[in-house]
Design a protein around this motif. Structure first.
Motif, PDB file in Angstrom:
ATOM      1  N   ALA A 337      30.957  17.048 -42.338  1.00 31.76           N
ATOM      2  CA  ALA A 337      29.894  17.899 -42.873  1.00 31.76           C
ATOM      3  C   ALA A 337      28.586  17.564 -42.164  1.00 31.76           C
ATOM      4  N   LEU A 338      27.958  18.579 -41.604  1.00 28.25           N
ATOM      5  CA  LEU A 338      26.711  18.412 -40.858  1.00 28.25           C
ATOM      6  C   LEU A 338      25.573  19.040 -41.645  1.00 28.25           C
ATOM      7  N   SER A 339      24.472  18.314 -41.776  1.00 27.13           N
ATOM      8  CA  SER A 339      23.292  18.860 -42.450  1.00 27.13           C
ATOM      9  C   SER A 339      22.071  18.651 -41.567  1.00 27.13           C
ATOM     10  N   ILE A 340      21.236  19.688 -41.503  1.00 23.84           N
ATOM     11  CA  ILE A 340      19.993  19.631 -40.736  1.00 23.84           C
ATOM     12  C   ILE A 340      18.852  19.931 -41.698  1.00 23.84           C
ATOM     13  N   GLY A 341      17.962  18.967 -41.872  1.00 20.96           N
ATOM     14  CA  GLY A 341      16.816  19.151 -42.748  1.00 20.96           C
ATOM     15  C   GLY A 341      15.560  19.450 -41.952  1.00 20.96           C
ATOM     16  N   TYR A 342      14.662  20.251 -42.549  1.00 16.26           N
ATOM     17  CA  TYR A 342      13.459  20.689 -41.858  1.00 16.26           C
ATOM     18  C   TYR A 342      12.207  20.337 -42.651  1.00 16.26           C
ATOM     19  N   SER A 343      11.102  20.216 -41.934  1.00 19.75           N
ATOM     20  CA  SER A 343       9.845  19.788 -42.547  1.00 19.75           C
ATOM     21  C   SER A 343       9.283  20.807 -43.531  1.00 19.75           C
ATOM     22  N   ASN A 344       9.659  22.067 -43.405  1.00 20.38           N
ATOM     23  CA  ASN A 344       9.183  23.082 -44.346  1.00 20.38           C
ATOM     24  C   ASN A 344      10.046  23.177 -45.599  1.00 20.38           C
ATOM     25  N   GLY A 345      11.073  22.330 -45.708  1.00 17.34           N
ATOM     26  CA  GLY A 345      11.858  22.276 -46.932  1.00 17.34           C
ATOM     27  C   GLY A 345      13.334  22.586 -46.823  1.00 17.34           C
ATOM     28  N   PRO A 346      13.763  23.583 -46.025  1.00 16.06           N
ATOM     29  CA  PRO A 346      15.180  23.954 -46.031  1.00 16.06           C
ATOM     30  C   PRO A 346      16.091  22.856 -45.488  1.00 16.06           C
ATOM     31  N   THR A 347      17.314  22.849 -45.986  1.00 13.23           N
ATOM     32  CA  THR A 347      18.396  22.046 -45.425  1.00 13.23           C
ATOM     33  C   THR A 347      19.559  22.987 -45.145  1.00 13.23           C
ATOM     34  N   ILE A 348      20.012  23.009 -43.899  1.00 14.82           N
ATOM     35  CA  ILE A 348      21.102  23.900 -43.496  1.00 14.82           C
ATOM     36  C   ILE A 348      22.365  23.063 -43.335  1.00 14.82           C
ATOM     37  N   ASN A 349      23.471  23.534 -43.927  1.00 18.82           N
ATOM     38  CA  ASN A 349      24.719  22.779 -43.931  1.00 18.82           C
ATOM     39  C   ASN A 349      25.806  23.484 -43.131  1.00 18.82           C
ATOM     40  N   PHE A 350      26.637  22.674 -42.481  1.00 17.83           N
ATOM     41  CA  PHE A 350      27.741  23.175 -41.663  1.00 17.83           C
ATOM     42  C   PHE A 350      28.984  22.333 -41.935  1.00 17.83           C
ATOM     43  N   ALA A 351      30.152  22.914 -41.634  1.00 20.14           N
ATOM     44  CA  ALA A 351      31.418  22.189 -41.753  1.00 20.14           C
ATOM     45  C   ALA A 351      32.159  22.266 -40.425  1.00 20.14           C
ATOM     46  N   TRP A 352      32.818  21.176 -40.054  1.00 16.75           N
ATOM     47  CA  TRP A 352      33.597  21.129 -38.819  1.00 16.75           C
ATOM     48  C   TRP A 352      34.910  21.875 -39.019  1.00 16.75           C
ATOM     49  N   SER A 353      35.213  22.826 -38.120  1.00 15.20           N
ATOM     50  CA  SER A 353      36.406  23.660 -38.281  1.00 15.20           C
ATOM     51  C   SER A 353      37.464  23.392 -37.221  1.00 15.20           C
ATOM     52  N   GLY A 354      37.381  22.275 -36.548  1.00 20.79           N
ATOM     53  CA  GLY A 354      38.389  21.923 -35.550  1.00 20.79           C
ATOM     54  C   GLY A 354      37.893  22.006 -34.126  1.00 20.79           C
ATOM     55  N   ASP A 355      37.089  23.043 -33.816  1.00 23.93           N
ATOM     56  CA  ASP A 355      36.531  23.146 -32.467  1.00 23.93           C
ATOM     57  C   ASP A 355      35.091  23.643 -32.467  1.00 23.93           C
ATOM     58  N   HIS A 356      34.508  23.844 -33.657  1.00 22.88           N
ATOM     59  CA  HIS A 356      33.102  24.229 -33.753  1.00 22.88           C
ATOM     60  C   HIS A 356      32.642  24.050 -35.198  1.00 22.88           C
ATOM     61  N   PHE A 357      31.332  24.151 -35.396  1.00 22.71           N
ATOM     62  CA  PHE A 357      30.765  24.067 -36.737  1.00 22.71           C
ATOM     63  C   PHE A 357      30.553  25.466 -37.297  1.00 22.71           C
ATOM     64  N   GLU A 358      30.808  25.610 -38.600  1.00 24.62           N
ATOM     65  CA  GLU A 358      30.546  26.858 -39.303  1.00 24.62           C
ATOM     66  C   GLU A 358      29.564  26.593 -40.432  1.00 24.62           C
ATOM     67  N   ARG A 359      28.627  27.501 -40.592  1.00 24.71           N
ATOM     68  CA  ARG A 359      27.646  27.350 -41.660  1.00 24.71           C
ATOM     69  C   ARG A 359      28.324  27.562 -43.011  1.00 24.71           C
ATOM     70  N   THR A 360      27.991  26.714 -43.977  1.00 19.09           N
ATOM     71  CA  THR A 360      28.672  26.771 -45.267  1.00 19.09           C
ATOM     72  C   THR A 360      27.823  27.356 -46.377  1.00 19.09           C
ATOM     73  N   GLU A 361      26.502  27.441 -46.179  1.00 20.21           N
ATOM     74  CA  GLU A 361      25.649  28.047 -47.192  1.00 20.21           C
ATOM     75  C   GLU A 361      24.351  28.473 -46.540  1.00 20.21           C
ATOM     76  N   LEU A 362      23.563  29.243 -47.271  1.00 20.05           N
ATOM     77  CA  LEU A 362      22.314  29.761 -46.721  1.00 20.05           C
ATOM     78  C   LEU A 362      21.225  28.712 -46.628  1.00 20.05           C
ATOM     79  N   GLY A 363      21.434  27.595 -47.290  1.00 22.45           N
ATOM     80  CA  GLY A 363      20.417  26.545 -47.258  1.00 22.45           C
ATOM     81  C   GLY A 363      19.732  26.421 -48.600  1.00 22.45           C
ATOM     82  N   LYS A 364      19.013  25.355 -48.788  1.00 22.32           N
ATOM     83  CA  LYS A 364      18.342  25.122 -50.063  1.00 22.32           C
ATOM     84  C   LYS A 364      17.019  24.422 -49.827  1.00 22.32           C
ATOM     85  N   ARG A 365      16.169  24.495 -50.817  1.00 29.08           N
ATOM     86  CA  ARG A 365      14.883  23.798 -50.745  1.00 29.08           C
ATOM     87  C   ARG A 365      14.917  22.572 -51.650  1.00 29.08           C
TER      88      ARG A 365
END
Length: 365
Positions: A337-365
């Motif tokens: 599970a990959l998460s990228i957090g940003y200074s303006n608040g959002p955190t974007i999440n991804f899941a490893w699917s075997g050969d690439h990452f797929e986004r798992t949600e729209l993000g949260k504050r």
């Protein structure tokens, strides 16, 4: 009488429905007519003498009563090289007279462009800067020229490494434009009449094996790049085993350092299976030293899975934008599970699917 009226109304309805269907589903465009470029039994000697260059396939400009110049071109291929021979005639050959060759593969993807090469009585000349033709591509060419009175004869060897981006799977249809003294066989960037096509054997001889989804291939000084729909490289094959610096030099020659851009992004990440992902930052940070933000600029984060001499892009995502802010954390856990957090608040999440990452949600504050 009533049956005639009903029949007429029914016919009108059917006709209207058919017309609407035709508008929704217009007929497919006819395939573009092409001429297959012939293979050469032997490579012509690049001396400007076309006697050893078979005229199996020739190109001429459309007939014009007003033109004071003309040319005839010959085209062939051998191994991984496209050969072009050109013979020109005009009123008077001058030092500034140029023969321009341009190559473009229209099926190489939406971001593909062409290459432009120039020649004069003394050989190669620099490509026009606005053409975007790299110095690397220009250096790959070899040419031989002869001139006498008002004629100029030119033989050019264009290896695949000098090609503009060309299709990875689609037919190798190309527009080869020759221009001399404002006379050309092309109009609007495309050949008048039939286009040319290199056979699939030409591409097979390069022995490149890009990943699925790659639409176009393009050579670089240190290897090859494969592109998909976006302008970012999807696939890399280097001449040597890939290091972080070599990867950055191939996919982002103007790579940005995380510290200089003010983002908290690691150079590497580890997948659950132990494989390493290399991180490349490209683009421009939108933030200035004065604290303002330019919405037209964006810093991009690319993650590449490396295996020997090849690499596959597994994620392309913003590292800094005016809307998201700067990336303040990039974390990959033991479950992929990959998460990228940003200074303006959002955190974007991804899941490893075997050969690439797929986004798992729209993000949260």
């Amino acid at each position: 009488m009533r049956s005639l009226v009903v029949s007429a109304a029914l016919a009108a309805l059917i006709s209207g429905a058919a017309s609407a269907q035709e508008q929704e589903n217009p007929p497919a465009a006819k395939p573009r007519p092409v001429k297959v470029i012939p293979s050469l039994a032997r490579a012509p000697k690049l001396d400007g003498n076309l006697k050893d260059f078979p005229a199996t396939l020739t190109i001429k400009p459309p007939a014009s009563m007003d033109a004071s110049a003309s040319f005839t071109a010959r085209v062939g291929w051998r191994k991984d090289i496209l050969y072009v021979g050109v013979e020109t005639t005009g009123d008077q050959l001058q030092a500034g007279d140029l023969v321009t060759l341009s190559l473009f593969f229209p099926d190489a993807g939406p971001t593909a462009t062409g290459n432009v090469f120039r020649f004069a009585f003394d050989g190669k000349r620099a490509s026009p800067p606005e053409s975007g033709t790299s110095e690397f591509a220009q250096k790959q060419l070899e040419a031989g020229v002869q001139h006498k009175d008002n004629t100029l004869a030119l033989e050019v060897a264009i290896p695949a490494r000098a090609f503009p981006r060309f299709p990875a799977e689609e037919p190798l249809v190309l527009d080869l434009c020759v221009t001399y003294d404002n006379v050309s066989n092309c109009k609007g960037g495309g050949m008048v009449g039939e286009a040319l096509r290199l056979p699939d054997e030409f591409r097979k001889g390069l022995k490149l094996k890009p990943t699925a989804g790659v639409m176009g291939l393009e050579a670089q000084p240190d290897g090859w790049l494969g592109y998909g729909v976006l302008h970012y490289p999807d696939w890399v094959e280097a001449n040597e085993p890939l290091t972080h610096d070599l990867l950055k030099g191939l996919v982002a020659p103007k790579a940005v350092e995380a510290e200089a851009a003010g983002v908290n992004v690691p150079e590497t990440l580890s997948l659950p299976n132990g494989k390493t992902l290399l991180v490349v930052l490209s683009g421009e940070t939108p933030y200035t030293n004065q604290g303002t933000c330019d919405a037209d600029k964006e810093l991009r984060l690319g993650l590449y899975l490396v295996k020997g001499k090849t690499a596959q892009r597994v994620l392309e995502w913003p590292a800094a934008t005016c809307a998201l802010g700067r990336a303040t954390s990039v974390v990959l856990d033991e479950e992929g599970a990959l998460s990228i957090g940003y200074s303006n608040g959002p955190t974007i999440n991804f899941a490893w699917s075997g050969d690439h990452f797929e986004r798992t949600e729209l993000g949260k504050r």
